[in-house]
Structures are given as C-alpha cells and as structure tokens.
Design an enzyme around this catalytic site. Structure first.
Site, PDB file in Angstrom:
ATOM      1  N   THR A 212      -5.649   4.038  -9.458  1.00 44.43           N
ATOM      2  CA  THR A 212      -5.567   4.279 -10.903  1.00 44.43           C
ATOM      3  C   THR A 212      -4.328   3.582 -11.468  1.00 44.43           C
ATOM      4  OG1 THR A 212      -5.783   5.999 -12.595  1.00 44.43           O
ATOM      5  CG2 THR A 212      -4.297   6.485 -10.781  1.00 44.43           C
ATOM      6  N   ASN A 213      -3.913   3.959 -12.682  1.00 48.09           N
ATOM      7  CA  ASN A 213      -2.725   3.388 -13.340  1.00 48.09           C
ATOM      8  C   ASN A 213      -2.133   4.458 -14.252  1.00 48.09           C
ATOM      9  OD1 ASN A 213      -3.845   3.126 -16.143  1.00 48.09           O
ATOM     10  ND2 ASN A 213      -5.389   1.981 -15.004  1.00 48.09           N
ATOM     11  N   PRO A 214      -0.970   4.185 -14.859  1.00 41.89           N
ATOM     12  CA  PRO A 214      -0.276   5.285 -15.568  1.00 41.89           C
ATOM     13  C   PRO A 214      -0.764   5.574 -16.995  1.00 41.89           C
ATOM     14  CG  PRO A 214       1.253   3.498 -14.911  1.00 41.89           C
ATOM     15  CD  PRO A 214      -0.128   2.975 -14.767  1.00 41.89           C
ATOM     16  N   ALA A 279      -7.309   1.836 -19.977  1.00 43.61           N
ATOM     17  CA  ALA A 279      -6.798   0.976 -18.907  1.00 43.61           C
ATOM     18  C   ALA A 279      -7.768   1.143 -17.732  1.00 43.61           C
ATOM     19  CB  ALA A 279      -5.390   1.388 -18.534  1.00 43.61           C
TER      20      ALA A 279
END
Ligand code: PMT
Length: 423
Positions: A212-214, A279
């Site tokens: 995943t990402n922030p 995102a």
C-alpha cells in the site's frame, strides 16, 4: 470558504441538555462565514443563555420575549427571520417541538418562524431512548420527513440520564456537514453526478500482509465535500481511509485496485465528472498466499513477483475518448521529480481534461497532510501553479474550474445559481 459564507442560518434551540453542543455549532457556522440567527425556546433558556450564543455569533439571540416586537419596517421577528433564512436547523429538537411542528402548531417564536419560512428544515433530535422510540414521536418524525424535513440523528451513545442508547444529538461537525449538503441542493451541479476515487488501495500478499502507500483519503474526501456543496450527486469510491466521509455523499468502500476499477465501472455510465484522487497501487503480487507466509519457510531472503494493477483513470479516460461519459475527466499526479513533464505525459496518455500535479517531496503537500501544493495543467496547455492551500480549498477551487469547463462545453447552463465560491 465553503458554501456557508454569507448564508443566513436560523439555529433553533429547544430545551435539552444537548444545548451545550449547539453553542459549538453556532460558533462553527459563524467561523465559516454564515450569519447565524439563534432562536431559543423558553425551555432552552433553562439550559443555556442568549448571551452565550450572541458571544459566538456576534448577533442578537432571539427569545420568546422578542416575539411581539416589530422591527423598524413593522415586520414581526418571525416573519423577518423566516423571509431572510437560507436554511433552518433545530438542534437539539425535543419530542415536544417535533410534535408541534408535525401538527403545524405555532405557539412560540421558533415554531411560528418555522411555519412562516420556505427555507429547508434540518432537525437534530435529542432525547431519552424511550421518548425517541415512542410511536407518537416516530409518527411525527415520519410526517416531517414526508414534508421534506432532513432528520439528522439521533445517535447511539451515552445519554444525560446515564443510560446508553439511541437519543444523543448528532455532533456539531455532522450537523455542519448536513447544513452544507442542504444548502448545496440549489448549487450549479444540481442534477449532475460526480464520481471520485480516494485513499490508497491494498494489494494482499497473504492474509495479513499487503502492499500500500500512505494516502489518508483527505484530498479525495475534500473533493467529495466540494462536489456535494455544489449540489452534485456525489459518489466516493475509496480504499481504507482514516477520515470521516462527508454527510450526503454516497460511499463505496473497496480494498484492491481491481475492486476500485469494478466499483468505478459500475458507476461511470451516468457520471458527468470523474476525479481520480486515489493513490492506487501500481503493482500487486502475481498471487496471494492463502495462508500466512511463515518466516522460517520462506527463508532469510525472499522474492515477491509483482504485476501491474489495472489503470482505473486510464480506463475511464479511454472510455470517454470513445464517446462515452463522463464529460470531464480529472486526474492527479503524485511525483517526486520532473513534476510538470511527468504530469503532462499522464494527462495525454490517460486522455484527461485536467491533471493536478503534486510534488510529494514537499512537506506541506501530498500524502496525509492537511495542505496541498499543486500545479493544475489543462488539456489546452495552461499550466497554473497554486500556492500551498488547505486541501478543502484546493478541492473548492478545482470544483470551480470544473464547473467553468462544463459551462464552456455547454453542458451546464450559464444562469445556474452558484452557491460555491472560492478566492
Ligand atoms: O489521500 P491524501 O493523504 O490526502 O493524499 C493525497 C494524494 C497525494 C494521494 C493525492 O493528492 C494524489 O496525488 N493522488 C494521486 C496519487 C497517484 O497515485 O498518483 P499517480 O501519479 O501514481 O497516478 C496518476 C493518476 O492515475 C492518479 O489520478 C491515480 O488515481 C490514477 N491511477 C493510478 C494508477 C492506477 N492503477 N489507477 C489509477 O486510476
């Protein structure tokens, strides 16, 4: 900065302990530029004083003692207040005042004002669970709903009696959102649908690990609130996010990029504007392990094979190029280098009208923070850098730009009532 600026809001307050939260609501409304006229019933005055409200609104607070005092034009307060109102909210509203309104009674300044106004009505009930659940109260609520009143709450939680149950007044932040939603109903995007993606996707490796990402979802949620404020039917397809979703926005929670694509394709056919702020993970493991991978089994090093996820924005952009809806397609670009060139390349490759380029190396822009510093690039070649702004202001400005584009395309009529402004 929101659609509350310059609006006349009547805040009716009836007698319940939740009155203390109404002062916070009045303050929040005033801070967002609304002119707030508070009307207290005599029962409300048992809990809270007019001075408290005047201190936060900077305006006269009305009570039943003012009922028979005409203003300089000769208009009695309930008529003058009713005419000026853009929206009326009663928070808290007791079972007694619900019953009065359902039956058209007008025996104090608040109920006469409600009967005299054409402004939309929002009701935030607060009472003991048994009073709320009583068939008489439920029938009154049904009657008021059927007449077009928006009933927000009550919520489940701690009650003044010490019991836990349904009956708590909705929080001031929720009520503020409800007011924005109701005010937006006459906005320029009334009758149009805006579809937005937000947050990160999660691509599972095994049942407990994922890529995943922030992304927090803040940017996409701000866009959803701005679209709703402009009157759009707003749908938010979002990955796991850690911010509340705006009142009046339909949400479709998803986890993976594939699920996000499926959800978007299920919605896109009647969509007028698509904005991709999510995102989306660009890669996912080629296979997901059915059981948790054991460290001693995979060994000290381990190779994970990845494949591309579907390009959601590109799919929608190409659908539009083939003559399908939506009319306007907007993307974001999160870049760490060559910001403008990289964003321009995505705009062309994905078939977009606008791309919002984020330099995500800046501490005040991009993932998880409350502000964003963006450059807006249009298909026609215009490149406009915006200063660092709160994400909700970026969202409102972008919505104004999208509305302008829809007008230039002849899709929106020029004479629509604009309730959304930006500066
Ligand atoms: O959520 P926040 O914490 O508020 O952070 C906001 C944000 C940084 C996530 C947001 O402002 C932002 O920049 N979103 C886009 C992030 C991104 O994935 O950018 P990208 O350059 O990798 O992708 C370009 C565009 O294609 C984006 O609109 C993206 O949503 C879309 N995309 C990307 C990959 C993919 N498989 N499908 C897509 O639809």
């Amino acid at each position: 900065m929101t659609n509350l600026r310059g609006k006349r809001v009547i805040l009716g307050v009836t007698g319940g302990i939740a009155c203390y939260k109404s002062a916070d609501l009045a303050s929040k409304l005033a801070q967002q530029g609304a002119q707030v006229d508070v009307i207290l019933t005599s029962a409300a005055e048992q809990f809270i004083t007019p001075t408290c409200f005047s201190a936060v609104t900077g305006r006269q607070t009305w009570t039943d003692r003012d009922m028979y005092a005409p203003d300089v034009t000769g208009a009695f307060p309930h008529i003058a207040l009713a005419r000026a109102a853009d929206v009326v909210i009663i928070a808290p509203i007791t079972a007694n005042t619900l019953a009065k309104l359902a039956n058209g009674l007008a025996d104090n300044l608040l109920t006469t004002t409600v009967l005299a106004t054409r402004a939309p009505l929002i009701l935030a009930p607060a009472m003991e669970t048994h009073m709320w659940e009583h068939p008489a109260t439920q029938a009154n609520v049904q009657t008021l709903r059927a007449r077009g009143a928006h009933v927000v709450g009550p919520e489940l939680g701690h009650l003044a009696s010490g019991a836990t149950g349904i009956g708590r007044m909705a929080e001031p932040t929720t009520l503020l959102e409800a007011i924005r939603y109701v005010l937006g109903q006459n906005g320029p995007l009334r009758g149009y649908k805006v579809l937005i993606t937000a947050g990160a996707t999660r691509e599972p490796i095994d049942p407990v690990r994922f890529i995943t990402n922030p992304s927090s979802g803040k940017m996409g949620v701000a866009l959803a609130a701005a679209a709703r404020d402009a009157g759009a039917t707003t749908v938010l397809v979002h990955g796991p996010i850690n911010v509340p979703v705006p009142y009046g926005v339909r949400t479709v929670p998803v986890t993976t990029a594939q699920e996000m694509l499926d959800a978007v394709l299920a919605e896109v056919e009647d969509t007028d504007v698509f904005i991709a702020a999510a995102a989306v993970a660009d890669f996912r493991p080629t296979r997901q392990a059915a059981q948790k991978l054991k460290k001693d089994v995979v060994g000290p090093t381990w190779t994970l094979t990845l494949e591309r996820t579907p390009d959601i924005l590109g799919t929608v952009g190409h659908l539009r190029q083939e003559g399908h809806r939506p009319y306007v397609v907007v993307g974001f670009a999160a870049e760490t280098q060559n910001l403008i060139a990289a964003a321009q390349e995505k705009l062309t490759r994905k078939g977009l009208d606008l791309i919002v380029a984020n330099d995500i190396t800046a501490p005040d822009a991009g993932f998880a923070v409350d502000t964003n510093r963006v450059t807006v690039i249009e298909r026609e070649g215009t490149i406009t850098p915006w200063p660092t702004l709160p994400k909700d202001v970026v969202a409102e400005r972008l919505m104004v730009q999208i509305i302008d584009r829809l007008r230039k395309m002849g899709i929106l009529k020029a004479e629509s009532d604009d309730t959304l402004t930006s500066e």
